[in-house]
Design an enzyme around this catalytic site. Sequence first.
Site, PDB file in Angstrom:
ATOM      1  N   HIS A 104     102.184   2.361 -13.133  1.00 30.71           N
ATOM      2  CA  HIS A 104     101.439   1.256 -12.618  1.00 30.71           C
ATOM      3  C   HIS A 104     101.265   0.719 -11.130  1.00 30.71           C
ATOM      4  CE1 HIS A 104     105.366  -0.390 -13.743  1.00 30.71           C
ATOM      5  NE2 HIS A 104     105.375  -1.211 -12.774  1.00 30.71           N
ATOM      6  N   HIS A 106     101.024  -2.300  -8.360  1.00 32.17           N
ATOM      7  CA  HIS A 106     100.988  -3.964  -8.066  1.00 32.17           C
ATOM      8  C   HIS A 106     100.158  -3.987  -6.944  1.00 32.17           C
ATOM      9  CE1 HIS A 106     104.998  -4.832 -10.353  1.00 32.17           C
ATOM     10  NE2 HIS A 106     105.332  -3.396 -10.296  1.00 32.17           N
TER      11      HIS A 106
END
Length: 142
Positions: A104, A106
């Site tokens: 992922h 951010h």
Amino acid sequence: MSTAYDPSNIFGKILRGEIPAHKVYEDEQTLAFMDVMPQGEGHTLVVPKAPARGLLDADPESLAALIRVVQKVGRAVKQAFQADGLTLFQYNEPAGGQTVFHLHFHLVPRHEGVPLKRHEGGMADQAVLAEHAARIRAALEA
Ligand code: 5GP
């Protein structure tokens, strides 16, 4: 040392619809949703749908799609919060600061002079997250 992808991670559960998330964008290859413990207003996560533990084991095709969506959602996040800047971060393995083992990015909109809050600080109010997600979706549609 390499470690295998474990589909029981929390983002795997979000991708399979097993737990809820405040989604802001979805296409065939990616999903973006609000971080439940934001380090700043509008903190958003962008994940590939293809299983990858982190940046280093990800399929390059999936990564190419992911970074395009990081840019697209990043523009919307910055606009939605009328931010002065945007901070991206991406952690790999516990030694690299990673706590959820599905790749992922951010995205945190930033305002001059406002420091980031602590990583994994307090849980945000669900209604606030829902409102922030709606703001980002509106910016994406504008
Ligand atoms: P990492 O350290 O792996 O880069 O960060 C994982 C992020 O996931 C943290 O910022 C944390 O706040 C967020 N997070 C942890 N559990 C959940 C969850 O159940 N839902 C959402 N939306 N975010 C989560």
